[in-house]
Design a protein around this motif. Structure first.
Motif, PDB file in Angstrom:
ATOM      1  N   TYR B  41       1.048   8.921   2.393  1.00  0.00           N
ATOM      2  CA  TYR B  41       1.228   7.612   3.006  1.00  0.00           C
ATOM      3  C   TYR B  41       2.688   7.160   2.928  1.00  0.00           C
ATOM      4  CZ  TYR B  41       1.913   4.350  -0.871  1.00  0.00           C
ATOM      5  OH  TYR B  41       2.447   3.636  -1.892  1.00  0.00           O
ATOM      6  N   SER B  42       3.512   7.939   2.168  1.00  0.00           N
ATOM      7  CA  SER B  42       4.933   7.607   2.119  1.00  0.00           C
ATOM      8  C   SER B  42       5.727   8.862   1.762  1.00  0.00           C
ATOM      9  CB  SER B  42       5.210   6.508   1.101  1.00  0.00           C
ATOM     10  OG  SER B  42       5.082   7.012  -0.208  1.00  0.00           O
ATOM     11  N   ALA B  43       7.035   8.841   2.111  1.00  0.00           N
ATOM     12  CA  ALA B  43       7.898   9.998   1.816  1.00  0.00           C
ATOM     13  C   ALA B  43       8.036  10.190   0.302  1.00  0.00           C
ATOM     14  CB  ALA B  43       9.272   9.792   2.451  1.00  0.00           C
ATOM     15  N   PHE B  99       0.503  -5.164   2.732  1.00  0.00           N
ATOM     16  CA  PHE B  99      -0.447  -4.963   3.819  1.00  0.00           C
ATOM     17  C   PHE B  99      -0.124  -3.715   4.638  1.00  0.00           C
ATOM     18  CE2 PHE B  99      -1.630  -5.726   8.306  1.00  0.00           C
ATOM     19  CZ  PHE B  99      -3.000  -5.778   8.143  1.00  0.00           C
ATOM     20  N   LEU B 100       1.151  -3.522   4.925  1.00  0.00           N
ATOM     21  CA  LEU B 100       1.551  -2.381   5.750  1.00  0.00           C
ATOM     22  C   LEU B 100       1.289  -1.068   5.017  1.00  0.00           C
ATOM     23  CD1 LEU B 100       4.902  -3.856   7.167  1.00  0.00           C
ATOM     24  CD2 LEU B 100       2.633  -3.859   8.232  1.00  0.00           C
ATOM     25  N   ASP B 101       1.666  -1.034   3.729  1.00  0.00           N
ATOM     26  CA  ASP B 101       1.397   0.173   2.941  1.00  0.00           C
ATOM     27  C   ASP B 101      -0.100   0.423   2.840  1.00  0.00           C
ATOM     28  OD1 ASP B 101       4.084   0.333   2.636  1.00  0.00           O
ATOM     29  OD2 ASP B 101       4.128  -0.409   0.576  1.00  0.00           O
ATOM     30  N   LEU B 103      -2.413  -0.349   4.966  1.00  0.00           N
ATOM     31  CA  LEU B 103      -2.960   0.203   6.208  1.00  0.00           C
ATOM     32  C   LEU B 103      -2.804   1.721   6.249  1.00  0.00           C
ATOM     33  CD1 LEU B 103      -1.783  -2.255   9.062  1.00  0.00           C
ATOM     34  CD2 LEU B 103      -4.109  -1.828   8.263  1.00  0.00           C
ATOM     35  N   VAL B 104      -1.631   2.183   5.851  1.00  0.00           N
ATOM     36  CA  VAL B 104      -1.356   3.625   5.888  1.00  0.00           C
ATOM     37  C   VAL B 104      -2.176   4.351   4.814  1.00  0.00           C
ATOM     38  CG1 VAL B 104       0.441   5.378   5.806  1.00  0.00           C
ATOM     39  CG2 VAL B 104       0.977   3.095   6.671  1.00  0.00           C
ATOM     40  N   SER B 107      -5.746   4.629   5.754  1.00  0.00           N
ATOM     41  CA  SER B 107      -5.889   5.643   6.799  1.00  0.00           C
ATOM     42  C   SER B 107      -5.872   7.045   6.203  1.00  0.00           C
ATOM     43  CB  SER B 107      -4.750   5.488   7.825  1.00  0.00           C
ATOM     44  OG  SER B 107      -4.784   6.533   8.746  1.00  0.00           O
ATOM     45  N   ALA B 108      -4.985   7.245   5.219  1.00  0.00           N
ATOM     46  CA  ALA B 108      -4.892   8.562   4.570  1.00  0.00           C
ATOM     47  C   ALA B 108      -6.162   8.874   3.791  1.00  0.00           C
ATOM     48  CB  ALA B 108      -3.678   8.598   3.666  1.00  0.00           C
TER      49      ALA B 108
END
Lengths: 586, 186
Positions: B41-43, B99-101, B103-104, B107-108
């Motif tokens: 969900y993040s680099a 919230f944005l994190d 969402l990702v 999804s993951a």
């Protein structure tokens, strides 16, 4: 927010360059457009995949990564010996004590002294002190419980203090099905107490057995359905202060003190075992009247210090008590027969005095009510508690014994003292023959007996006066005892039954009198009894014996138990109260 | 590098050759990163899981049997660590502030491990899909990811507005995603 703006904010999010305002705008937009939330998440994840796919990977970066990993692993697997020791180490308890010891001897302004004081405060402060006291309390409690459980039965009479149901439904059926488990009798070998060195007593005591009753196994015949097993309730109380002579050591002391013949304790135990085997499954003993026989048998076990808590005879005592409690009627009577009722009240009252079981005290009080109501104005009693004016010394004798037992059981009925006084008056004024021949069998109301005193009734009167009368009746007691000295019915005459009834009273009366009266009687009565005892422990051929031999055996056994049977007695004094009175031979 | 070549390196590592481990890291690092990115969900998370996977790989490498399945073996480690990391971060993310994190991350997690989880297959196809892109689009992607340009830098290089650049990147990623799914479908 239009498409390009949303795409631009998404790219800035991926680059990490979103301002707070832009972030808030993006969040609000996505919150308002849920269908775009999925698109946003997929864009971010696709960005991560592309980054992973497109990111160059050179050898230098790989080497750096490998070095970092190897370095991390090497540090984690470093042996303990290579680990740098901590700068500050906790001193051991021994080191602390040593430092405190040296610190207390150091100057008061030194750091060592202050450290010692601080450590002492820590060790003796409220916390450690509370913990120490708690541990000590727990230790004492455990010690007490273990000691109570391991206490041998001979050290005292242990009883259970609890309320028990009068009759357990189905108990009779269960007990009837119990197997008849034979119990091996202990072999009792007399031993001479080598510690006795007094030459004046050594000769007499050399023959006196110092029996130490073996601790038998638990009575296996106790029905679980009865539910009065002493093991079920560990709450016990030593009643040595109530019946010191009935405890194991007290019994031995009494046998020596009152010059019991050798083999007496063995004879008593044989009789008790025989009685135990004769007990019916419902707890009763057969005879003319089961209530009377059960009461007499219970008295023999109680006299030996046996209670429901006892090891060998506990179950027997328990069943007997339960039987009597079960047959007591709502009006308090144990039997329609006045003898049987009085005997049952005596037994239950004595059991109550020894065990302090509340329900026994209540049963005694109810039974006593029948006796108090049945007393005539003259103070005497007649058959069937009749109020026709005729009084019977024999009947009266058992009622007075029951009253005495109720006193010991702690009865507080205010009518009891007056009834006892009336009973004593009856013996003194109406039952005693004017010619000095002793107490008469029956008396005419309102008139003193002119003559016709009998040896057996004199024995009854002597005992009752000894048990209940105060000092003012001392002269009459002496006269009656003198009458008993003149002659007595032989125990084993060929042409007549054994005088169990009269001997039972005479033995007790003479024991209470002590002195010459007792020593002469003691010289032969126990030996006569023991000689006539059957091999299995019972006696037979007594007067009034119905054939079951229980009556003869119980009264004979009670005679042999006279040395240690008696509980501390209480006499009604002239000041209007009960004074403790311990009978000792004069 | 073939599976046999990987096993030779593993054998050297098992024999205590630390240089061989460096070679091994170089050989599997890119593929592992792509594999981990399928559910990341993040680099940052990708790099952390990659590092942890390599550490565990070195610690457990003596247990690996040389059967030509080393990459699968390492991906198994990576997959477990990936799921642990996602679950761990999921507990600490505040629903409103992140919230944005969130969402990702959701999804993951949603696509992780289920029967519909084909993200790992898709990501294997990504290179093929990139090769199918038009030249200008592929050039944009290479600048953005291979040269690691920010959206602002890329816009300046392309001499286009940021919004235009952003919209085009957005569309290229969507095309690639559909391509990946289409390739899998074939």
């Amino acid at each position: 927010m239009n498409e390009p703006e949303f795409a631009l904010l998404t790219e800035k999010y991926l680059d990490g360059t979103l301002t707070p305002v832009e972030r808030r705008e993006l969040v609000e937009f996505l919150l308002a457009h849920r269908d775009r939330q999925h698109d946003f998440a997929e864009q971010v994840r696709q960005h991560l995949r592309l980054t992973a796919q497109m990111r160059p990977c050179d050898r230098a970066e790989a080497r750096k990564t490998a070095e970092i990993i190897l370095d991390v692993i090497e540090k984690e697997s470093l042996p303990a010996s290579r680990v740098r020791p901590p700068v500050i180490t906790e001193p051991t308890f021994r080191e602390t004590i040593r430092a405190v010891w040296h610190g207390l001897r150091a100057p008061r302004d030194s750091g060592e002294y202050k450290f010692a004081r601080f450590m002492l405060w820590r060790l003796c402060g409220p916390g450690p002190l509370a913990v120490g006291l708690s541990l000590l309390l727990i230790f004492l409690l455990i010690n007490f419980v273990v000691e109570e459980r391991n206490r041998p039965p001979d050290e005292g009479i242990t009883v259970i203090l609890r309320d028990t149901p009068e009759v357990v439904p189905g108990a009779e059926a269960l007990t009837e099905n119990l197997p008849n488990i034979p119990i091996e009798r202990p072999t009792l070998e007399p031993t001479v107490d080598s510690k006795l060195t007094d030459p004046s007593t050594a000769g007499a005591l050399a023959d006196t057995e110092s029996l130490s009753t073996p601790v038998p196994d638990k009575d296996d015949s106790v029905s679980p359905a009865i539910g009065m097993s002493p093991r079920l309730n560990p709450s016990t109380r030593i009643l040595a202060h109530v019946a010191p002579g009935r405890t194991g050591p007290g019994r031995q002391d009494a046998l020596r003190k009152y010059d019991a013949p050798p083999g007496l304790e063995k004879a008593v135990l044989k009789a008790l075992y025989w009685l135990k085997e004769q007990q019916r499954p419902d707890g009763a003993w057969d005879g003319t009247d089961r209530a009377a026989m059960t009461g007499l048998a219970l008295l023999t076990f109680l006299a030996h210090g046996e209670t429901p808590s006892s090891g060998e005879f506990g179950g027997t005592v328990e069943r007997a008590i339960r039987y009597l409690l079960g047959i007591q009627r709502p009006d308090g009577s144990f039997s329609a027969n006045e003898y049987a009722h009085a005997i049952a009240v005596t037994a239950i009252g004595e059991a109550s005095a020894m065990t302090r079981i509340m329900i026994l005290g209540e049963a005694t009080d109810r039974g006593l009510g029948v006796i108090l109501r049945g007393q005539q104005d003259s103070g005497g009693y007649d058959y069937g508690y009749g109020k026709g004016g005729r009084s019977d010394t024999s009947v009266t004798g058992w009622q007075l014994q029951a009253m005495k037992s109720a006193v010991l059981a702690g009865n507080t009925d205010t009518r009891l003292a007056a009834s006892i006084n009336r009973g004593v008056d009856f013996l003194k004024r109406q039952a005693w023959a004017l010619d000095g021949s002793g107490f008469v069998y029956a008396s005419i109301p309102g008139q003193s007996a002119g003559a016709g005193g009998t040896w057996s009734m004199t024995a009854v009167g002597s005992l009752c006066l000894s048990l209940l009368a105060h000092q003012e009746q001392g002269g009459l007691i002496r006269q009656s005892l003198k009458r008993l000295e003149l002659s007595y019915p032989p125990w084993d005459a060929a042409d007549q039954k054994k005088p169990v009834y009269s001997w039972y009273y005479a033995t007790q009366a003479k024991f209470h009198a002590g002195g010459h009266d007792w020593s002469e009687w003691n010289h032969h009565f126990a030996r006569d009894l023991m000689t006539s005892q059957k091999a299995d422990g019972h006696w037979e051929g007594g007067d009034h014996d119905s054939g079951s031999h229980v009556y003869t055996t119980t009264l004979s056994t009670l005679m042999l138990e006279v040395y240690y049977r008696y509980l501390p007695s209480y006499a009604w004094n002239s000041k209007g109260g009960w004074a403790r009175r311990i009978y000792r031979p004069r | 590098m073939t599976d046999e070549e990987l096993d030779e390196l593993v054998a050297q590592v098992q024999a205590g050759d630390s240089d061989a481990f460096t070679e091994l890291v170089y050989a599997i690092r890119k593929e592992l990163r792509i594999f981990i990115s399928a559910h990341a969900y993040s680099a940052d998370m990708v790099e952390e899981v990659l590092q942890a996977t390599l550490v565990v790989c070195y610690e457990k490498i003596h247990k690996y049997e040389l059967r030509g399945t080393f990459l699968c073996w390492v991906k198994g480690i990576a997959r477990n660590l990936n799921f642990k990391e996602l679950s761990s971060r999921s507990r600490y993310l505040n629903a409103k502030d992140d919230f944005l994190d969130r969402l990702v991350l959701d999804s993951a997690l949603e696509t992780f491990g289920g029967a519909q989880d084909r993200a790992e297959e898709w990501v294997e196809r990504l290179k093929v899909c990139i090769g199918k892109l038009p030249a200008d689009s592929r050039a944009m992607i290479e600048k953005r990811y291979f040269e690691n340009m920010s959206i602002r830098t890329l816009a300046q290089v392309l001499e286009k507005p940021e919004s235009w650049t952003a919209v085009n990147l957005y569309r290229i990623r969507e095309i690639l995603r559909k391509c990946m799914m289409g390739e899998v479908a074939k």
